[in-house]
Write a protein that holds these residues in place. Structure first.
Motif, mmCIF file in Angstrom:
data_model
loop_
_atom_site.group_PDB
_atom_site.id
_atom_site.type_symbol
_atom_site.label_atom_id
_atom_site.label_comp_id
_atom_site.label_asym_id
_atom_site.label_seq_id
_atom_site.Cartn_x
_atom_site.Cartn_y
_atom_site.Cartn_z
ATOM 1 N N SER A 217 0.836 -1.208 0.000
ATOM 2 C CA SER A 217 0.000 0.000 0.000
ATOM 3 C C SER A 217 0.866 1.252 0.000
ATOM 4 O O SER A 217 0.564 2.234 -0.692
ATOM 5 C CB SER A 217 -0.931 0.000 1.216
ATOM 6 N N ILE B 160 -0.804 3.918 -11.690
ATOM 7 C CA ILE B 160 -0.403 3.107 -10.540
ATOM 8 C C ILE B 160 0.444 1.926 -11.004
ATOM 9 O O ILE B 160 0.100 1.236 -11.971
ATOM 10 C CB ILE B 160 -1.641 2.625 -9.754
ATOM 11 N N VAL C 89 2.210 1.790 -3.508
ATOM 12 C CA VAL C 89 1.199 2.301 -4.433
ATOM 13 C C VAL C 89 1.153 3.820 -4.365
ATOM 14 O O VAL C 89 1.099 4.506 -5.399
ATOM 15 C CB VAL C 89 -0.186 1.698 -4.117
ATOM 16 N N TYR D 103 -3.431 -5.392 -9.750
ATOM 17 C CA TYR D 103 -3.307 -5.324 -8.300
ATOM 18 C C TYR D 103 -1.980 -5.940 -7.849
ATOM 19 O O TYR D 103 -1.377 -6.729 -8.572
ATOM 20 C CB TYR D 103 -4.463 -6.084 -7.639
#
Length: 307
Positions: free
Chosen positions: A91, A107, A94, A162
């Motif tokens: 996280s 991203i 990111v 992801y």
């Protein structure tokens, strides 16, 4: 003792040199089943080594030729919230690697590779892979990208957008194999590279990670690192063993007067508490920071200072 340097030490010192990238590239190529070429190493808030983590964890962040991020972490010490720690690390990346004002399509793809030397969770495999998928709750249909999204993001599946996670639980794997990934796990655990190793990167590891290539000062620092890793592991095992042994002994003695069940419970609790204190004392004597002792023993900083 192995003739080769432990992988966590190599990541701290040797594998950060571009001339040695082939070792990490070999591990990633074997693990992810696609050719990985590391372009450069990056700095991140998530992979800066702190004073208190220098013995029990190593982080390294790399970027491959496609711009994807590879976050490596080696953890020597048991950490019950490690799954959340993995999430925190990805996280942070990111948000760190997108500029203010850029669209979400910028991203970066992140792979989190975790080599753990403790029993993480409950499972019998030694390599786990995690990714994000969306399935219909009524028909179990996998949600797909539209043709436009596939073309724009250069991806075939939603999961490719992801972070993906790999967990290598290497502590108990000690059998040599013809399978390349199992050869890597064997090396990560034992530090040995048999002559018939064929996995990508292991031939480079055999050449680059020999102990006799370290300078005298590096060798001293390396042995200090080994001592601290052993202390961390042994203290945990000792605390558990002593707690069980003392708990059984005291439980049997007090059980005669108070009832066997109550005495066993009390003896076990007191034995574990004494084991924690013994572990903390040994770690203090080795000069290990209070923060690490508290994390390993479960005692508070005040309790440790009072010992």
């Amino acid at each position: 003792m192995s003739n080769y340097i432990r992988f966590d030490w190599a990541m701290k010192r040797l594998l950060r040199d571009k001339a040695n990238f082939a070792v990490l590239e070999g591990l990633m190529t074997t693990l992810m089943k696609k050719k990985i070429i590391i372009k450069r190493l990056l700095e991140s808030e998530s992979n800066q080594e702190s004073e208190y983590d220098k013995y029990n964890r190593v982080d390294l962040l790399a970027e491959d030729e496609t711009g994807e991020l590879l976050l490596f972490e080696i953890q020597n010490n048991n950490e019950y919230a490690y799954f959340q720690r993995m999430l925190f690390g990805t996280s942070k990346l990111v948000t760190e690697y997108i500029n203010r004002g850029e669209g979400y399509e910028k991203i970066r793809k992140i792979y989190s590779i975790n080599i753990v030397y403790f029993a993480l969770g409950s499972g019998t495999d030694f390599v786990y892979h995690g990714k994000t998928e969306f399935r219909g709750i009524h028909n179990n249909e996998l949600l797909q990208l539209s043709p436009f999204q596939k073309q724009t993001f250069k991806a075939d599946e939603v999961s490719q957008l992801y972070p993906e996670y790999y967990i290598l639980k290497v502590n108990d794997f000690d059998r040599w194999s013809k399978v390349p990934l199992e050869q890597w796990i064997y090396f990560l655990n034992t530090g040995e590279i048999p002559e018939d190793a064929t996995a990508p990167g292991l031939s480079e590891a055999r050449e680059k990670l020999q102990l006799d290539k370290l300078s005298p000062d590096e060798l001293k620092a390396y042995y200090r690192h080994l001592d601290n890793v052993v202390i961390l592991r042994d203290n945990i095992h000792t605390e558990r063993a002593e707690g069980r042994a003392e708990g059984r002994a005291e439980g049997r003695a007090e059980g005669r007067a108070e009832g066997l069940e109550e005495g066993l419970a009390k003896g076990k609790a007191e034995g574990i508490e004494e084991g924690k204190k013994e572990m903390a004392l040994r770690m203090k004597a080795e000069g290990i920071p209070v923060e690490i002792i508290a994390r390993c023993s479960g005692l508070s900083a005040e309790e440790i200072e009072a010992l």
